[in-house]
Design a protein around this motif. Structure first.
Motif, PDB file in Angstrom:
ATOM      1  N   TYR A 146     -41.306 -11.516  21.758  1.00 58.27           N
ATOM      2  CA  TYR A 146     -42.599 -11.396  22.434  1.00 58.27           C
ATOM      3  C   TYR A 146     -43.731 -12.120  21.704  1.00 58.27           C
ATOM      4  O   TYR A 146     -44.527 -12.826  22.357  1.00 58.27           O
ATOM      5  N   LYS A 172     -45.792 -15.217  23.382  1.00 56.42           N
ATOM      6  CA  LYS A 172     -47.239 -15.088  23.506  1.00 56.42           C
ATOM      7  C   LYS A 172     -47.935 -16.416  23.231  1.00 56.42           C
ATOM      8  O   LYS A 172     -49.009 -16.697  23.777  1.00 56.42           O
ATOM      9  N   LEU A 195     -42.049 -17.902  28.209  1.00 60.54           N
ATOM     10  CA  LEU A 195     -42.360 -16.711  28.991  1.00 60.54           C
ATOM     11  C   LEU A 195     -41.855 -16.869  30.425  1.00 60.54           C
ATOM     12  O   LEU A 195     -41.312 -15.927  31.006  1.00 60.54           O
ATOM     13  N   ILE A 242     -43.312  -6.500  30.599  1.00 56.99           N
ATOM     14  CA  ILE A 242     -43.664  -7.751  29.916  1.00 56.99           C
ATOM     15  C   ILE A 242     -45.078  -7.713  29.330  1.00 56.99           C
ATOM     16  O   ILE A 242     -45.268  -8.021  28.149  1.00 56.99           O
ATOM     17  N   GLY A 285     -45.091  -5.555  26.343  1.00 56.26           N
ATOM     18  CA  GLY A 285     -44.442  -6.211  25.213  1.00 56.26           C
ATOM     19  C   GLY A 285     -45.310  -7.267  24.579  1.00 56.26           C
ATOM     20  O   GLY A 285     -45.310  -7.438  23.348  1.00 56.26           O
ATOM     21  N   LEU A 286     -46.072  -7.979  25.383  1.00 59.46           N
ATOM     22  CA  LEU A 286     -46.984  -8.983  24.844  1.00 59.46           C
ATOM     23  C   LEU A 286     -48.106  -8.330  24.041  1.00 59.46           C
ATOM     24  O   LEU A 286     -48.631  -8.920  23.091  1.00 59.46           O
ATOM     25  N   PRO A 290     -44.750  -5.070  21.233  1.00 59.51           N
ATOM     26  CA  PRO A 290     -43.347  -4.866  21.590  1.00 59.51           C
ATOM     27  C   PRO A 290     -42.742  -3.581  21.033  1.00 59.51           C
ATOM     28  O   PRO A 290     -41.711  -3.116  21.528  1.00 59.51           O
TER      29      PRO A 290
END
Length: 443
Positions: free
Chosen positions: A55, A59, A65, A283, A286-287, A290
């Motif tokens: 992640y 980013k 991504l 998602i 997690g960004l 995480p």
């Protein structure tokens, strides 16, 4: 004058007890379950660690991504492909299905459910959904028990004894908690305390736990260095904390039982692909962080290591945000009808509630900082007991998981208050009985 029997008339012949046969098969079930569940746990743990690397990389590299989102779409299709042919058995934790089997209301193709639950469980949990490993582990153990029953227990071909032993072994291996595995079987699944059941189940649970040592060693799976007993002046405050915990537990049950009704309104995507919603929503979480993803042991460990000397109002705000994220995320994930357990998500919310209470008590001067970990453990047990309806299992499970008995008395008090509060509000005494009713198995 009545005759008096001698010891030779009352004792069994050496080696003739039927418990020996059942216990031996229970050990076999435990060994196999421990190895399979140990591998299952190992894959999940290492994948969630990998997410803490993936992640941050995504980013800063948006192309990856996009590729990750494509991979998620493929995973959604694979989950649907694996689950759909045996949907009744594979969705959720699997515990309501096992209760139906033990009541004679359902049958299971153990091999198909075993390998499909193993793979689909990994596909569901490894990307970071707010679901636990324990549900699949319990069902995996039950499948192994049923398989051993069919191949080795020819004396009682219709018996479900080893299936029950496998369930206890599965929970034991999932949390390295053999006593809790047996008690959960007796308290929630079988509602029976016969030696014919608990002795082989204990043998299976201990054997399974020993096998997990090969993967994780002998340290408790969620070790917290608790060396603090709460002072008596805190005990009156446990009443308030328990009541609040019970109220939130009732709200958790209320939302959980409405999930199918809410998801029926989500008709844009076919039902079999509903897992795309929680997987995509994971998602952005997690960004952001995480370590919030997954069951999640990582989040409990992170919260346990918080420094209480920093700006504590900001810390309280962060914990409240995490409670909301985990609560909503758990509902969206569990409601999407994918394989996954509910234990760890409940424990996580309970740990966050305990952390909030701990910080307030510390900064009110009622406990010192060493009591913070005690409150986290107590919060886990209280919220689990009030939500699942299994107070004995909650106390034992948390005690074995954290590796400490320092908190047993105040934990028991808090568990009782939270459990009683949720029942008083109208919560079901057994979460899985209610989920079983909603599955509409025929008698």
């Amino acid at each position: 004058m009545p005759s008096i029997k001698q010891a030779k008339d009352l004792l069994r012949p050496m080696g003739k007890s039927p418990l020996l046969h059942h216990t031996g098969l229970g050990i076999l079930v435990g060994i196999i379950t421990g190895l399979v569940v140990g591998l299952f746990r190992w894959i999940i743990d290492h994948t969630l660690v990998l997410l803490t690397i993936i992640y941050p990389f995504m980013k800063h590299h948006s192309v990856w991504l996009v590729l990750y989102i494509i991979a998620i779409i493929v995973i959604v299709w694979l989950i649907a492909y694996l689950v759909q042919p045996y949907k009744t058995d594979l969705i959720g934790s699997g515990v309501p299905q096992l209760k139906a089997i033990l009541k004679g209301r359902h049958h299971m193709d153990w091999w198909q459910v075993l390998w499909r639950k193993f793979i689909s469980g990994l596909l569901t949990i490894c990307p970071g959904l707010f679901l636990g490993r324990e549900g699949p582990c319990i069902q995996i153990g039950a499948c192994i028990g049923q398989g051993v029953e069919q191949h080795f227990n020819h004396r009682q071909p219709d018996s479900k004894l080893l299936l029950a032993c496998g369930a206890a072994a599965g929970l034991s291996a999932a949390f390295s908690a053999p006593l809790a595995g047996v008690v959960f079987l007796l308290e929630e699944i079988s509602h029976s305390f016969k030696a014919k059941l608990w002795l082989p189940a204990l043998a299976a649970a201990v054997s399974a736990d020993l096998m997990t040592f090969l993967f994780f060693g002998s340290q408790p799976c969620l070790f917290l260095p608790i060396h603090h007993q709460l002072p008596l002046k805190v005990y009156p405050w446990l009443l308030l904390i328990g009541v609040i915990t019970g109220i939130i537990a009732y709200l958790f049950q209320y939302c959980l039982f409405n999930l199918q009704w809410w998801y029926r309104k989500f008709t844009i995507i076919p039902k079999r692909y509903h897992s795309i919603l929680p997987l995509l929503l994971a998602i952005p979480v997690g960004l952001w962080n995480p370590r919030v993803l997954g069951g999640s042991h990582n989040l409990i460990t992170m919260v346990a290591n918080f420094s209480l000397t920093k700006n504590w109002p900001s810390l309280l705000l962060l914990l409240l945000i995490l409670v909301v994220i985990r609560f909503i995320g758990t509902m969206i994930a569990y409601g999407s009808s994918v394989p996954g357990g509910i234990f760890m998500p409940i424990f996580v919310i309970g740990s966050l509630l305990g952390a909030i209470a701990g910080i307030i008590l510390v900064h009110s001067g009622l406990i010192d900082e060493s009591g913070y970990l005690t409150m986290i453990a107590m919060g886990m047990a209280a919220f689990f007991a009030a939500t699942e309806g299994t107070p004995f299992s909650a106390i034992l499970l948390v005690t074995e998981m954290v590796g400490s008995i320092e908190q047993v008395l105040p934990m028991t008090i808090l568990v009782f208050i939270a459990y009683y509060t949720s029942i008083l509000l109208g919560a079901r005494p057994s979460l899985y009985d209610a989920l079983l009713e909603n599955m509409n198995f025929e008698d």
